[in-house]
Scaffold this active site. Structure first.
Site, PDB file in Angstrom:
ATOM      1  N   ASP A  80     -24.456   6.528  22.213  1.00  0.00           N
ATOM      2  CA  ASP A  80     -24.293   5.924  20.879  1.00  0.00           C
ATOM      3  C   ASP A  80     -23.209   6.217  20.216  1.00  0.00           C
ATOM      4  O   ASP A  80     -23.293   7.717  19.774  1.00  0.00           O
ATOM      5  CB  ASP A  80     -25.630   5.835  20.231  1.00  0.00           C
ATOM      6  CG  ASP A  80     -25.905   5.225  19.239  1.00  0.00           C
ATOM      7  OD1 ASP A  80     -26.054   3.781  19.409  1.00  0.00           O
ATOM      8  OD2 ASP A  80     -25.817   5.461  17.855  1.00  0.00           O
TER       9      ASP A  80
ATOM     10  N   HIS B 164     -14.751  -5.856  10.276  1.00  0.00           N
ATOM     11  CA  HIS B 164     -15.486  -6.197  11.619  1.00  0.00           C
ATOM     12  C   HIS B 164     -14.345  -6.406  12.806  1.00  0.00           C
ATOM     13  O   HIS B 164     -14.809  -6.099  13.895  1.00  0.00           O
ATOM     14  CB  HIS B 164     -16.351  -7.332  11.554  1.00  0.00           C
ATOM     15  CG  HIS B 164     -17.490  -7.053  10.743  1.00  0.00           C
ATOM     16  ND1 HIS B 164     -18.802  -6.429  11.344  1.00  0.00           N
ATOM     17  CD2 HIS B 164     -17.909  -7.066   9.615  1.00  0.00           C
ATOM     18  CE1 HIS B 164     -19.674  -6.255  10.641  1.00  0.00           C
ATOM     19  NE2 HIS B 164     -19.339  -6.729   9.277  1.00  0.00           N
TER      20      HIS B 164
ATOM     21  N   GLU C 164     -23.242  -0.831  19.108  1.00  0.00           N
ATOM     22  CA  GLU C 164     -22.211   0.538  19.622  1.00  0.00           C
ATOM     23  C   GLU C 164     -22.917   1.168  20.508  1.00  0.00           C
ATOM     24  O   GLU C 164     -22.835   2.426  20.707  1.00  0.00           O
ATOM     25  CB  GLU C 164     -22.179   1.346  18.217  1.00  0.00           C
ATOM     26  CG  GLU C 164     -23.240   2.058  17.613  1.00  0.00           C
ATOM     27  CD  GLU C 164     -23.839   1.055  16.408  1.00  0.00           C
ATOM     28  OE1 GLU C 164     -24.398   1.586  15.676  1.00  0.00           O
ATOM     29  OE2 GLU C 164     -23.509  -0.256  16.626  1.00  0.00           O
TER      30      GLU C 164
ATOM     31  N   ASN D 240     -16.997  -0.449  10.476  1.00  0.00           N
ATOM     32  CA  ASN D 240     -17.068  -1.777  10.087  1.00  0.00           C
ATOM     33  C   ASN D 240     -16.927  -1.906   8.369  1.00  0.00           C
ATOM     34  O   ASN D 240     -16.056  -2.614   7.894  1.00  0.00           O
ATOM     35  CB  ASN D 240     -18.639  -2.576  10.497  1.00  0.00           C
ATOM     36  CG  ASN D 240     -18.133  -2.779  11.840  1.00  0.00           C
ATOM     37  OD1 ASN D 240     -17.473  -3.036  12.475  1.00  0.00           O
ATOM     38  ND2 ASN D 240     -19.368  -2.894  12.397  1.00  0.00           N
TER      39      ASN D 240
END
Length: 333
Positions: free
Chosen positions: A185, A198, A228, A193
């Site tokens: 992760d 984005h 993610e 973002n």
């Protein structure tokens, strides 16, 4: 005069056009038998029936493996029957005494000659018998690639990852070979973002997918679970080899310079760095069930997050990833 030249030009170009059309017609004429999965783990996969005998079932040694608890180990068999007089071949399916039966177009059968378009049900899987030309086969393969791979990163989707993991873990159990599961992760990805937008975030995830593929060995399987979060499993890999691979992914992400602007936008290039946390679980050291292994690797991942992020944690807390990983045995790719 001009009109005559145009006619000659047309006649000169026509052979090339004819050759292309003949080639296309030839590809269309050459039809070969295949089973296309319409439901189940191998959705849209065309399985060519190129041998005189093909077995279907749950067993690892079945020619077409149907990973389904309701399918028998050897569920059905398809035989090619060649007519020497006409040169034609027909394909006959036999039920092999399966527990839940073989169905053709909704009807249970003991044996039947397959016709183009027939629907087969084996367990929960639905397949279609098709005579496919080369263009059909290419189309089916492309559809399958789109269904099983994440559009952004090119890695497997989570559903396809679990299908492959279940299949390979069954093989590892029989062959007594170890393998590792990695759950990964990105750290603080929301800030990417929020800071750069984005579109840059999507570009970053695309780069992360590329980095993971490069860091893993040939034959290892990577997936994007969404957002993610990423995953991978490594076949024929010990715990130590899994930890080495996880650390290779972590350092590759840490060292990479991600673009803070969209490629080709013409804006001045700005770059940023990103980190990733990784959890590792091993078969058979931690568990033998593949889903449980994913849960264990996920648990190790969250321990990595809680202990400061940008690190690798093994599910077995007795293994310390803070040790010098260069001392661990490395597999040659």
């Amino acid at each position: 005069m001009t009109e005559g030249l145009d006619d000659n030009s047309t006649r000169r170009e026509r052979p090339d056009v004819d050759a292309q059309e003949d080639s296309l017609r030839g590809r269309e004429r050459e039809r070969r038998p295949a089973l296309v999965f319409l439901r189940g783990d191998l959705l849209a996969v065309p399985i060519p029936l190129e041998r005189d005998e093909v077995t279907l079932g749950r067993a690892l040694d079945a020619d077409v493996r149907v990973n389904d608890a309701k399918a028998s180990r050897l569920h059905a068999r398809i035989n090619a029957e060649h007519d020497p007089e006409t040169g034609e071949t027909r394909y006959r399916i036999h039920d092999l005494g399966s527990t839940n039966g073989t169905f053709i177009n909704g009807q249970p059968i003991t044996e039947a000659v397959l016709q183009h378009g027939d629907k087969l049900v084996i367990g929960e899987h639905l397949l279609r018998f098709d005579m496919l030309d080369e263009i059909d086969r290419e189309f089916q393969q492309q559809i399958h690639r789109l269904l099983v791979h994440d559009e952004l990163t090119g890695l497997l989707t989570s559903k396809s990852f679990f299908s492959e993991l279940r299949r390979e873990s069954a093989r590892a159990e029989i062959e007594a070979r170890p393998f590792c599961v990695l759950m990964m992760d990105l750290d603080f990805f929301k800030q990417v973002n929020d800071t750069y937008g984005h579109l840059v975030g999507s570009q970053t995830l695309e780069d992360v997918g590329m980095i993971i593929k490069r860091a893993l060995r040939a034959g290892d399987v990577g997936a994007r679970f969404g957002g993610e979060e990423f995953a991978a499993f490594m076949l024929d890999a010990t715990y130590a080899q899994g930890l080495v691979a996880a650390e290779r992914v972590r350092t590759a992400i840490e060292d990479y310079e991600f673009l803070a602007v969209r490629r080709g936008s013409g804006e001045e290039e700005k770059k940023f760095h990103l980190n990733i946390s990784i959890g590792v679980a091993s078969f058979p050291d931690d568990a033998r069930d593949p889903i449980q292994l994913v849960e264990m690797a996920d648990s190790a991942l969250y321990r990595a997050k809680r202990s400061g992020r940008n690190r690798v944690c093994a599910y077995r807390t007795s293994l310390s990833i803070t040790e010098d990983l260069s001392s661990l045995p490395r597999r040659k790719d």
